[in-house]
Design a protein around this motif. Structure first.
Motif: not given
Ligand code: AMP
Ligand code: FES
Ligand code: ZN
Length: 312
Positions: A40-45, A49-54, A153-158, A195-203
């Motif tokens: 619903s928030f169009k985060m990624f397909a 490639r996702i980079l999760v900040a852990v 080159d990650y598509d999105v940062m979570a 230069g700005f990565a897309k950022k998402v919060k899937p939780l």
């Protein structure tokens, strides 16, 4: 109490959903909630490639676990902040998960050590800069998250921000009428400029309690202790207030945050979009090239100051 789906013994009740689940159905419920947020928030397909900040805490490790289980290509980034025993322990937890579960999925862990670049941990750096530790930490983390995602080159940062985090942040932003922050507070921040990565919060649909239960049920070994620098923070106070409201009236947090998101999607007056505004105000930092509104970004200013200043 039995599971509302399969009628075996329930392990958790979720008053805000008026539901109770057994282990298996609870895990399925959590995966469905994350899948709904992603869609619903169009985060990624699926191919992204996702980079999760852990951080080593329950939220981000659970997020990495859920994404890998759902079949996503998710690597992780851990920023070692150099906060004594707390950082040692959180680093161990992240490394353990990476070497056991994540490696079996073919996922890797990237580590950034603040001490190696800044010459000291986050507390020493904050002292030298005469800035509060948590805001220094916030600047460093945001910068490193973005840099790693863009450079590799990650598509999105979570990130592992959950419903409690987002509702508490919203309360803080509303109490102080922080219009600019309110505008940017959402589960998906687009990659508005180069230069700005897309950022998402899937939780964002899941509460802290639900995620803690998920981590326990799925045997995820996480650091229980909070960062020692966070004691007495406003965010903790806002969370306590919202929890009190939630106990009296289940669903309050969700109504508050989701109501905000609905309103955000239907502005009464057409406004300049966030992306348009970013394109107008941001340009590359003259030192590192990452987007900033000033000539030099705040991270590079901090590092330059840290290199010349001596601790008092
Ligand atoms: P916090 O700001 O501590 O509530 O953390 C919010 C989110 O930021 C976490 O769920 C993680 O995704 C990420 N995060 C926090 N600290 C770190 C860290 N040291 N390294 C990598 N990611 C982090
Ligand atoms: Fe940044 Fe605690 S996590 S100061
Ligand atoms: Zn810079």
């Amino acid at each position: 109490m039995n599971c509302g789906k399969c009628k075996t013994k329930a392990v958790i009740s979720l008053p805000r959903h008026n539901a109770a689940f057994c282990k298996g159905c609870f895990t399925t419920f959590m995966h469905e909630q994350v899948a709904r947020a992603i869609k619903s928030f169009k985060m990624f397909a699926p191919e992204d490639r996702i980079l999760v900040a852990v951080s080593g805490g329950k939220d981000s490790l659970a997020l990495w676990h859920i994404l890998l289980t759902l079949g996503y290509r998710a690597d992780a980034l851990y920023v070692n902040l150099g906060i004594g025993a707390y950082s040692d322990e959180s680093h161990r937890k992240v490394r353990h998960y990476a070497d056991t579960v994540a490696a079996a999925h073919g996922a890797k862990l990237i580590v950034h050590v603040v001490e190696q670049e800044a010459g000291g941990g986050i507390r020493e750096l904050a002292t030298v800069l005469h800035r509060p530790t948590c805001s220094t930490c916030g600047t460093i983390k945001r910068y490193q998250f973005n840099r790693a995602a863009v450079e590799q080159d990650y598509d999105v940062m979570a990130t592992g921000h959950n419903l409690d985090d987002e509702a508490a942040r919203l309360l803080g932003n509303v109490l102080h009428w922080q219009d600019e922050y309110l505008e940017k507070q959402g589960p998906t921040l687009p990659a508005s400029v180069e230069g700005f990565a897309k950022k998402v919060k899937p939780l964002c649909r899941l509460s802290e309690r639900e995620i803690a239960a998920y981590a326990v049920v799925n045997r995820i070994d996480y650091i229980v202790e909070e960062c020692p620098m966070a004691k007495g923070s406003k965010m903790i106070l806002y969370k306590e207030v919202l929890n009190r409201l939630e106990t009296e009236s289940p669903g309050t947090k969700q109504r508050f945050y989701w109501g905000f998101l609905e309103k955000q999607n239907k502005p009464d007056v057409p406004k300049e979009s966030m992306a348009e505004k970013d394109q107008r105000t941001l340009h590359p930092c003259q030192s590192c090239g990452q987007p900033t509104t000033a000539d030099t970004c705040s991270y590079c200013k901090m590092m330059a100051k840290a290199k010349t200043a001596t601790p008092r």
